[in-house]
Design a protein around this motif. Sequence first.
Motif, PDB file in Angstrom:
ATOM      1  N   THR A  10       0.848  -1.195   0.000  1.00 16.36           N
ATOM      2  CA  THR A  10       0.000   0.000   0.000  1.00 16.36           C
ATOM      3  C   THR A  10       0.884   1.247   0.000  1.00 16.36           C
ATOM      4  OG1 THR A  10      -1.684  -1.202   1.213  1.00 16.36           O
ATOM      5  CG2 THR A  10      -1.866   1.201   1.218  1.00 16.36           C
ATOM      6  N   PHE A  11       0.558   2.209  -0.838  1.00 18.70           N
ATOM      7  CA  PHE A  11       1.333   3.454  -0.929  1.00 18.70           C
ATOM      8  C   PHE A  11       0.401   4.651  -0.779  1.00 18.70           C
ATOM      9  CE2 PHE A  11       3.696   0.255  -3.235  1.00 18.70           C
ATOM     10  CZ  PHE A  11       4.999   0.451  -2.792  1.00 18.70           C
ATOM     11  N   ARG A  12       0.896   5.673  -0.072  1.00 17.55           N
ATOM     12  CA  ARG A  12       0.126   6.917   0.049  1.00 17.55           C
ATOM     13  C   ARG A  12       0.425   7.820  -1.137  1.00 17.55           C
ATOM     14  NH1 ARG A  12       2.482   7.887   5.812  1.00 17.55           N
ATOM     15  NH2 ARG A  12       4.114   7.105   4.466  1.00 17.55           N
ATOM     16  N   PRO A  13      -0.479   8.782  -1.431  1.00 17.25           N
ATOM     17  CA  PRO A  13      -0.265   9.691  -2.575  1.00 17.25           C
ATOM     18  C   PRO A  13       1.112  10.348  -2.505  1.00 17.25           C
ATOM     19  CG  PRO A  13      -2.410  10.111  -1.561  1.00 17.25           C
ATOM     20  CD  PRO A  13      -1.734   9.083  -0.721  1.00 17.25           C
ATOM     21  N   GLY A  14       1.866  10.293  -3.593  1.00 16.84           N
ATOM     22  CA  GLY A  14       3.178  10.925  -3.648  1.00 16.84           C
ATOM     23  C   GLY A  14       4.309   9.975  -3.312  1.00 16.84           C
ATOM     24  N   GLU A  15       4.002   8.808  -2.736  1.00 16.27           N
ATOM     25  CA  GLU A  15       5.067   7.848  -2.408  1.00 16.27           C
ATOM     26  C   GLU A  15       5.634   7.214  -3.667  1.00 16.27           C
ATOM     27  OE1 GLU A  15       5.470   5.399   1.439  1.00 16.27           O
ATOM     28  OE2 GLU A  15       3.303   5.485   1.058  1.00 16.27           O
ATOM     29  N   ILE A  16       6.965   7.043  -3.670  1.00 18.67           N
ATOM     30  CA  ILE A  16       7.645   6.456  -4.831  1.00 18.67           C
ATOM     31  C   ILE A  16       7.653   4.933  -4.698  1.00 18.67           C
ATOM     32  CG2 ILE A  16       9.826   6.348  -6.137  1.00 18.67           C
ATOM     33  CD1 ILE A  16       8.570   9.113  -6.219  1.00 18.67           C
ATOM     34  N   ILE A  17       7.226   4.263  -5.761  1.00 22.46           N
ATOM     35  CA  ILE A  17       7.181   2.796  -5.757  1.00 22.46           C
ATOM     36  C   ILE A  17       8.419   2.224  -6.456  1.00 22.46           C
ATOM     37  CG2 ILE A  17       5.800   0.774  -6.421  1.00 22.46           C
ATOM     38  CD1 ILE A  17       3.347   2.714  -6.504  1.00 22.46           C
ATOM     39  N   LEU A  18       8.835   2.845  -7.542  1.00 24.06           N
ATOM     40  CA  LEU A  18      10.030   2.406  -8.282  1.00 24.06           C
ATOM     41  C   LEU A  18      10.880   3.617  -8.673  1.00 24.06           C
ATOM     42  CD1 LEU A  18       8.651  -0.214 -10.854  1.00 24.06           C
ATOM     43  CD2 LEU A  18      10.113  -0.688  -8.877  1.00 24.06           C
ATOM     44  N   TYR A  19      12.188   3.448  -8.601  1.00 23.72           N
ATOM     45  CA  TYR A  19      13.129   4.501  -8.995  1.00 23.72           C
ATOM     46  C   TYR A  19      13.756   4.174 -10.351  1.00 23.72           C
ATOM     47  CZ  TYR A  19      12.782   6.433  -4.317  1.00 23.72           C
ATOM     48  OH  TYR A  19      12.302   7.013  -3.174  1.00 23.72           O
ATOM     49  N   PRO A  20      14.279   5.198 -11.048  1.00 19.89           N
ATOM     50  CA  PRO A  20      14.976   4.924 -12.316  1.00 19.89           C
ATOM     51  C   PRO A  20      16.211   4.054 -12.074  1.00 19.89           C
ATOM     52  CG  PRO A  20      14.612   7.301 -12.028  1.00 19.89           C
ATOM     53  CD  PRO A  20      14.281   6.648 -10.729  1.00 19.89           C
ATOM     54  N   GLY A  21      16.609   3.311 -13.103  1.00 20.78           N
ATOM     55  CA  GLY A  21      17.827   2.523 -12.978  1.00 20.78           C
ATOM     56  C   GLY A  21      17.713   1.222 -13.739  1.00 20.78           C
ATOM     57  N   THR A  78      -2.715   8.399  -5.957  1.00 17.77           N
ATOM     58  CA  THR A  78      -3.743   8.404  -4.912  1.00 17.77           C
ATOM     59  C   THR A  78      -3.339   7.318  -3.918  1.00 17.77           C
ATOM     60  OG1 THR A  78      -5.036   6.672  -5.991  1.00 17.77           O
ATOM     61  CG2 THR A  78      -5.534   8.934  -6.644  1.00 17.77           C
ATOM     62  N   LEU A  79      -4.153   7.059  -2.906  1.00 23.53           N
ATOM     63  CA  LEU A  79      -3.920   5.901  -2.043  1.00 23.53           C
ATOM     64  C   LEU A  79      -4.010   4.672  -2.948  1.00 23.53           C
ATOM     65  CD1 LEU A  79      -3.496   4.990   0.934  1.00 23.53           C
ATOM     66  CD2 LEU A  79      -5.975   4.578   1.007  1.00 23.53           C
ATOM     67  N   THR A  80      -2.917   3.892  -2.985  1.00 21.77           N
ATOM     68  CA  THR A  80      -2.802   2.864  -4.026  1.00 21.77           C
ATOM     69  C   THR A  80      -2.359   1.534  -3.448  1.00 21.77           C
ATOM     70  OG1 THR A  80      -2.300   4.509  -5.717  1.00 21.77           O
ATOM     71  CG2 THR A  80      -1.532   2.281  -6.157  1.00 21.77           C
ATOM     72  N   LYS A  81      -3.009   0.454  -3.903  1.00 23.44           N
ATOM     73  CA  LYS A  81      -2.563  -0.899  -3.551  1.00 23.44           C
ATOM     74  C   LYS A  81      -2.024  -1.561  -4.805  1.00 23.44           C
ATOM     75  CE  LYS A  81      -5.362  -2.169   0.369  1.00 23.44           C
ATOM     76  NZ  LYS A  81      -6.392  -3.057   0.904  1.00 23.44           N
ATOM     77  N   VAL A  82      -0.839  -2.148  -4.697  1.00 26.08           N
ATOM     78  CA  VAL A  82      -0.275  -2.853  -5.853  1.00 26.08           C
ATOM     79  C   VAL A  82       0.120  -4.275  -5.464  1.00 26.08           C
ATOM     80  CG1 VAL A  82       0.625  -0.690  -6.838  1.00 26.08           C
ATOM     81  CG2 VAL A  82       2.154  -2.154  -5.534  1.00 26.08           C
ATOM     82  N   ASP A  83      -0.076  -5.214  -6.397  1.00 28.72           N
ATOM     83  CA  ASP A  83       0.407  -6.582  -6.221  1.00 28.72           C
ATOM     84  C   ASP A  83       1.801  -6.667  -6.819  1.00 28.72           C
ATOM     85  OD1 ASP A  83      -1.849  -7.557  -5.031  1.00 28.72           O
ATOM     86  OD2 ASP A  83      -2.702  -8.399  -6.867  1.00 28.72           O
TER      87      ASP A  83
END
Lengths: 202, 202
Positions: A10-21, A78-83
Motif C-alpha cells: 500500500t502506498f500513500r499519494p506521492g510515495e515512490i514505488i520504483l526509482y529509475p535505474g 492516490t492511495l494505491t494498492k499494488v500486487d
Amino acid sequence: MPASVVDTLTFRPGEIILYPGVPDPRDKLYQVREGLVRIQSVDDEGNALTLRFVRPGEYFGEEALAGIERIYFAEAATLTKVDELNPALLSPEETVELTVHLVSAISESYRTIQRLVSQRLKNRIAAALLTFADTPLATQDKAGNPVVHVTHDEIAAAVGSVRETVTKVIGELAREGYIRSGYGKVALINLKGLRELAHRQA
Amino acid sequence: MPASVVDTLTFRPGEIILYPGVPDPRDKLYQVREGLVRIQSVDDEGNALTLRFVRPGEYFGEEALAGIERIYFAEAATLTKVDELNPALLSPEETVELTVHLVSAISESYRTIQRLVSQRLKNRIAAALLTFADTPLATQDKAGNPVVHVTHDEIAAAVGSVRETVTKVIGELAREGYIRSGYGKVALINLKGLRELAHRQA
C-alpha cells in the motif's frame, strides 16, 4: 489469489514505488489493484513529465522482464494498492493480459507523440483533463460533471509544459465555459466541447 | 522454421505492409527477417510522423494481439522480408522475445516523448541521424563514417518537423562539421559531437 502474487503493498499519494535505474534480476512486476500510479520522468531542471498512468488491473515495472533500464519513477497518485508479481510464475491468462496491456501502452504513447507534434497546448490540456477524468483522481459534482483533483503542476507534467503556461490556458478554458477551475481541482462542465478540442489538430 | 510462421513476404521500399484500422480477428503478427519497417502516421495535412523503426528480429502489428485500433501505416523502408506469424502458435521462447520487444518499444516511445518535450530540433535531428545509422538505411564511407540514406522529408518525419526547417538545421550541422550532406544521404563525420548533441537537454 494467483500464484504469481508475492505480496500486496500500500502506498500513500506521492510515495515512490520504483526509482529509475537498471532493473535487478530479482525485480518484480507490478499490477495495480486499487488507486492510480503515475509513470513520470524528471529532467535536469526538475521538470516532471508524466509518461503514462497505470489504472487498476494494469501493469508496470515491465523493464524487469526485458532487463532494460528504467528511465522513470513510478509514484502513487492516490492511495494505491499494488500486487508484486513474480514474472516466472505468471499464468498463461496473466501473460495474455500483460501483453494486451503492453500493446495498449505502446498505442497510448503513440497518441502522446502525435499530440506533442501536431497539437497546440490548449488542445493537449483538454485531452489531459479528459484522461484525468477517467482515473481515480476524478469525482463528480452535484450536476454529475467530472471533477478532477489535480494541481496545475500535475497538468503541466501530463502535457509536457510548465505551470505558469498551464495556468494561463486553464484561465482561458474557464472563460470559454469548458471548465470551472478551483484550488487543486477542475470541473469539466462542457465535455462535448473538451472532446472536440482534444481531437482537433493544430 | 518455427511453427508460428504462416508465410514470408517481400516488400520493396515504400510499399505499405499494414494500414490503419481496427485489426481483424484473423490478422497476423509480423516479424522482420531482413530490411527495415517504418511505423508511421500521417496527419490531416499529409505530414508523416515516424513512431518507430522495426529492425530484423523485431515484431510489429501487435495490435492484433489486443484488438486495439491501429493508428499507423507499416511501410517497408528498404527491401524487406517479413514473417507472418500466427499469434496462437507462438512458442514460449517467441512469447518471451515478443514481450522483450514490446517493453523496448515502450521505452523507446518514452525517450521520443522526452525529446519532444525537452529538446530543440537540432538535438532531436542529431539523435535521429544516430538512430538511422543503426539501421539498414546506413552504409559506410571510405573513412568508415556511417552514411545514412534518407531524405530531408524522412528526417522531418522522424523528428516531428517539416522539410524546410530540417533543411535549415542540416545546413547548420554541416557548417559546424558534424555531418556532410549530399543528395538523399548524410555522412556522420563527427559521431562524438552528434552523441553529445543527442544527449543534451534544451
